[in-house]
Motif scaffolding. Structure first.
Motif, PDB file in Angstrom:
ATOM      1  N   THR A   1     -10.631   8.423   1.149  1.00  0.00           N
ATOM      2  CA  THR A   1      -9.535   7.503   0.857  1.00  0.00           C
ATOM      3  C   THR A   1      -9.898   6.648  -0.336  1.00  0.00           C
ATOM      4  OG1 THR A   1      -8.804   7.406   3.164  1.00  0.00           O
ATOM      5  CG2 THR A   1      -8.151   5.578   1.738  1.00  0.00           C
TER       6      THR A   1
ATOM      7  N   GLN B   1      -5.071   0.331   4.774  1.00  0.00           N
ATOM      8  CA  GLN B   1      -4.625   1.622   4.255  1.00  0.00           C
ATOM      9  C   GLN B   1      -4.761   2.719   5.300  1.00  0.00           C
ATOM     10  OE1 GLN B   1      -5.456   2.173   0.162  1.00  0.00           O
ATOM     11  NE2 GLN B   1      -5.567   4.393   0.290  1.00  0.00           N
TER      12      GLN B   1
ATOM     13  N   ILE C   1       0.842  -1.208   0.000  1.00  0.00           N
ATOM     14  CA  ILE C   1       0.000   0.000   0.000  1.00  0.00           C
ATOM     15  C   ILE C   1       0.870   1.247   0.000  1.00  0.00           C
ATOM     16  CG2 ILE C   1      -2.095   1.030   0.957  1.00  0.00           C
ATOM     17  CD1 ILE C   1      -2.603  -1.438   2.560  1.00  0.00           C
TER      18      ILE C   1
ATOM     19  N   ARG D   1      -8.635  -4.028   2.756  1.00  0.00           N
ATOM     20  CA  ARG D   1      -7.701  -3.073   2.164  1.00  0.00           C
ATOM     21  C   ARG D   1      -7.892  -1.681   2.747  1.00  0.00           C
ATOM     22  NH1 ARG D   1      -3.794  -3.337  -1.537  1.00  0.00           N
ATOM     23  NH2 ARG D   1      -3.226  -1.389  -2.518  1.00  0.00           N
TER      24      ARG D   1
ATOM     25  N   ILE E   1      -9.299   3.407  -2.557  1.00  0.00           N
ATOM     26  CA  ILE E   1      -8.711   2.083  -2.470  1.00  0.00           C
ATOM     27  C   ILE E   1      -8.898   1.369  -3.794  1.00  0.00           C
ATOM     28  CG2 ILE E   1      -9.055   1.882   0.018  1.00  0.00           C
ATOM     29  CD1 ILE E   1     -11.422  -0.015  -0.619  1.00  0.00           C
TER      30      ILE E   1
END
Length: 205
Positions: free
Chosen positions: A143, A169, A82, A165, A145
């Motif tokens: 955010t 993150q 990531i 994920r 992803i």
């Protein structure tokens, strides 16, 4: 060249002459450039320099320089970690298969060799723009992803992958701060500990 605020790039290619050519082209456009000639060297460079923004990655890396497998493995490792970088893939291998594999593993852009200096610079500038916009979204609490979804696994599998994920993150972005992560995700601290156990996440992951 003013390197103090120059965007830091990483060129990954086992061909020293090509690396030198790419470095020259990029430095003439005021970029700061690091080099790597293998997957291990690339991942080491990314671990040591947290300001690398764009990776220009040749898929044909040793020990399988005439295949795309090692380059794809490098791309996978970058995505799994990531890292806040955009990866531009270069390849002289089977372009259709390479492009599909690279896109599947999260490459930002794909260029076939031999790529012109202008094409490489345009790709790098597009990557910079996307990174800038993603940072602006992050400042707004948004955010982004990216996940690979196998439709045959059904919606539940996709949801779980996206959930994991996102948690990973956010933890990475907050430096593994449980309180900040809980606030960002809109959940209680106890939920974060539940996610850590559920997904087997450890601080060094």
């Amino acid at each position: 060249m003013n390197t103090r605020h120059a965007t830091h790039l990483l060129v990954v290619d086992d061909d020293a002459a090509l690396r030198m050519m790419l470095r020259g082209v990029l430095e003439l456009s005021d970029y700061r450039v690091s080099e790597a000639d293998s997957r291990d060297a690339a991942l080491r460079a990314l671990a040591e320099a947290n300001d690398i923004a764009v990776v220009v990655l040749d898929l044909g890396l040793p020990p399988h320089a005439h295949e795309i497998s090692e380059g794809i493995a490098t791309l996978q490792a970058i995505q799994d970690a990531i890292l806040p970088v955009k990866v531009i893939v270069l390849t002289g291998q089977d372009q259709e298969a390479a492009a599909l594999a690279a896109i599947r593993e999260g490459a930002f852009d794909f260029l076939a060799k031999p790529a012109s200096a202008d094409a490489i610079l345009r790709a790098v500038r597009r990557a910079e723009l996307f990174l800038q916009k993603e940072r602006e979204l992050g400042a707004q609490g948004i955010t982004r992803i990216a996940i690979n979804a196998q439709i045959s696994d059904g919606l539940k599998g996709v949801r779980v992958d996206a959930e994991e994920r996102l948690v990973r993150q956010i933890l990475k972005e907050t430096g593994f701060n449980v309180n900040q992560s809980a606030k960002r995700l809109g959940v209680k601290r106890e939920n974060i500990y539940y996610f850590l156990k559920k997904f087997g996440i450890e601080r060094d992951a």
